[in-house]
Design a protein around this motif. Structure first.
Motif, mmCIF file in Angstrom:
data_model
loop_
_atom_site.group_PDB
_atom_site.id
_atom_site.type_symbol
_atom_site.label_atom_id
_atom_site.label_comp_id
_atom_site.label_asym_id
_atom_site.label_seq_id
_atom_site.Cartn_x
_atom_site.Cartn_y
_atom_site.Cartn_z
ATOM 1 N N LEU A 1 0.851 -1.188 0.000
ATOM 2 C CA LEU A 1 0.000 0.000 0.000
ATOM 3 C C LEU A 1 0.885 1.237 0.000
ATOM 4 O O LEU A 1 1.897 1.295 0.725
ATOM 5 N N ARG A 2 0.514 2.236 -0.791
ATOM 6 C CA ARG A 2 1.232 3.515 -0.814
ATOM 7 C C ARG A 2 0.347 4.553 -0.135
ATOM 8 O O ARG A 2 -0.762 4.843 -0.606
ATOM 9 N N ILE A 3 0.835 5.060 0.988
ATOM 10 C CA ILE A 3 0.048 5.955 1.832
ATOM 11 C C ILE A 3 0.742 7.310 1.906
ATOM 12 O O ILE A 3 1.954 7.396 2.140
ATOM 13 N N SER B 1 5.834 9.830 1.196
ATOM 14 C CA SER B 1 5.127 8.649 0.707
ATOM 15 C C SER B 1 5.626 7.448 1.494
ATOM 16 O O SER B 1 6.838 7.242 1.610
ATOM 17 N N ASP C 1 5.431 3.364 1.739
ATOM 18 C CA ASP C 1 5.040 2.074 1.174
ATOM 19 C C ASP C 1 5.039 1.037 2.296
ATOM 20 O O ASP C 1 6.033 0.894 3.015
ATOM 21 N N MET D 1 -8.093 -0.995 3.600
ATOM 22 C CA MET D 1 -8.036 0.224 2.790
ATOM 23 C C MET D 1 -9.206 1.151 3.116
ATOM 24 O O MET D 1 -9.051 2.378 3.156
ATOM 25 N N LEU E 1 -8.388 2.953 6.368
ATOM 26 C CA LEU E 1 -7.392 4.011 6.164
ATOM 27 C C LEU E 1 -8.023 5.251 5.535
ATOM 28 O O LEU E 1 -7.722 6.392 5.933
ATOM 29 N N ARG E 2 -8.890 5.063 4.580
ATOM 30 C CA ARG E 2 -9.525 6.205 3.923
ATOM 31 C C ARG E 2 -10.496 6.924 4.861
ATOM 32 O O ARG E 2 -10.615 8.148 4.824
ATOM 33 N N TYR F 1 -6.672 9.155 5.264
ATOM 34 C CA TYR F 1 -5.398 8.902 4.583
ATOM 35 C C TYR F 1 -5.648 8.679 3.096
ATOM 36 O O TYR F 1 -6.614 8.023 2.709
ATOM 37 N N VAL G 1 -4.628 6.628 0.121
ATOM 38 C CA VAL G 1 -3.979 5.321 -0.001
ATOM 39 C C VAL G 1 -4.296 4.691 -1.350
ATOM 40 O O VAL G 1 -5.395 4.847 -1.867
ATOM 41 N N GLN G 2 -3.304 4.015 -1.915
ATOM 42 C CA GLN G 2 -3.533 3.271 -3.148
ATOM 43 C C GLN G 2 -2.791 1.956 -3.100
ATOM 44 O O GLN G 2 -1.761 1.816 -2.421
#
Length: 414
Positions: free
Chosen positions: A338-340, A381, A383, A398, A401-402, A406, A408-409
């Motif tokens: 995950l990239r946050i 960023s 990871d 996910m 987190l949202r 945050y 996140v992708q």
């Protein structure tokens, strides 16, 4: 689709009598590998799936059958001079092992870029290994030169009736063990294995459908049979069937006896290697998983049939196997990156880690990026490589987190 039958008007290069003679010749000198039903794969695909475990041969591949059948037919003069082959794979090991066992000198020519593990395994089986050229074609040309200079007997990996008959013994065993098999799914490289198996499947009044499988990156036999011109190139997991030019003898048999050829993607090959390890607890190389890959790619085609699949080899590099398994975990949602986007301030990492802890998600690795990013100077960023139970578990992470604001992708695999 109507199943092909043996042509009545023209004799083919290999007959069922040749295969039966090969079976009698090699009996007791190779492993009579089991043919076992897989209940889990049957439930998964809708077919009744039987697996032929050729990865249990001493050299972990079916190639021993054809090599041994050929060696046993050499006269004393040929045995004394020795045999030669060009191969960087299972043919080299199968030929070297049985030649040494029979007291026949063997020479194997391999390209210079052959992985060292394959070179050492072939030498361990007693062969004189010569590294020549950067490609298989160069190694092949050198082997034919040495054949002429020293009077060696060249043993082709697939385009030889003795090789084909030996490989066909595998299908005889399958049908003896499971007479109800109505479909065989067989990998195709040069075509030796499927030629021998199709000879058996179409003989003595049998009406068994024979479907070949090739990697999408190397559709050489498909091109020859269908008169297409798709490129044959690339790094395929199924290097054992990565053949650019099929044999002339094998092409004739395939055209006459094989009902269809299916092309499978690299992703299906990876999935199949992983499934066979997880479900059947058996290790196969990419080519060995090709039959299952075809079944998974076209389940409706084989639904309700009694299918025989050949696990033709188990010689896969351990590091490559590890990559395949990890990639499969990622695709199934059990491992993710995950990239946050975070603000660069004390406690930011702690706060995001709390969400992982609350959802019982295991963090495997963290990587910060502050410099090579288009984020503002006060941003970073992050990871996160993590381990989840399944795709639903990952989706809930996910979402959490949202909800905590945050950005996140998911970093997806290609």
């Amino acid at each position: 689709m109507a199943s092909k039958t043996v042509p009545a008007t023209q004799p083919l290069p290999v007959s069922i009598d040749d295969v039966r003679a090969a079976q009698a010749r090699i009996m007791g000198q190779i492993v009579r590998t089991p043919t076992l039903v897989s209940k889990t794969l049957s439930d998964l695909t809708g077919a009744t799936v039987y697996l032929k475990f050729e990865n249990l041969q001493f050299t972990a591949a079916y190639k021993e059958r054809g090599a041994l059948n050929t060696l046993l037919q050499l006269d004393e003069a040929a045995r004394a001079k020795g045999v030669i082959a060009a191969s960087a794979g299972n043919h080299a090991q199968g030929l070297a092992y049985h030649a040494t066992r029979l007291g026949i000198p063997s020479t194997i020519v391999m390209p210079k870029n052959t992985p060292i593990v394959k070179v050492t395994q072939t030498e361990h089986h007693g062969a004189n290994v010569i590294l020549e050229g950067e490609t298989f074609d160069a190694a092949y040309a050198h082997s034919r030169k040495l054949e002429a200079e020293h009077g060696f007997t060249f043993v082709h990996p697939f385009d030889d009736p003795r090789i084909i008959a030996g490989q066909g013994t595998l299908a005889l065993e399958m049908i003896e063990d499971v007479p109800d098999i109505d479909t065989l799914i067989i990998p195709i490289g040069g075509g030796g294995l499927i030629s021998g198996c199709a000879t058996v499947a179409k003989s003595e009044g049998r009406d068994i459908e024979v479907v070949g499988v090739q990697a999408e990156l190397y559709p050489s036999m498909y091109n020859r049979i269908h008169h297409t011109d798709m490129p044959c190139a690339g790094d395929t997991l199924a290097e054992g069937i990565a053949v650019k030019q099929p044999g002339g003898i094998t092409a004739k048999l395939v055209e006459a006896l094989v009902d269809d050829i299916v092309l499978v993607s690299e992703r299906r090959l990876e999935e199949s290697v992983s499934l066979l390890l997880q479900i059947e607890k058996t290790v196969v190389e990419g080519a060995g998983a090709a039959g299952l890959a075809a079944l998974l790619a076209e389940p409706q085609r084989f639904k309700g049939k009694t299918v025989g699949i050949v696990l033709c080899g188990g010689n896969i590099d351990p590091r490559l196997l590890a990559y395949v398994l990890l990639r499969d975990l990622a695709r199934s949602g059990r491992m993710a990156r995950l990239r946050i986007r975070l603000q660069d301030r004390p406690g930011a990492l702690y706060k995001v880690a709390q969400i992982f802890e609350q959802l019982s998600v295991n963090i495997l690795e963290l990587s910060h990026q502050r410099i090579f990013t288009n984020l503002p100077a006060k941003g970073l960023s992050l990871d996160v490589e993590c381990e989840t139970r399944d795709r639903d578990h990952l989706d809930r992470l996910m979402t959490a987190l949202r909800r905590a604001q945050y950005e996140v992708q998911l970093v997806e695999l290609a």
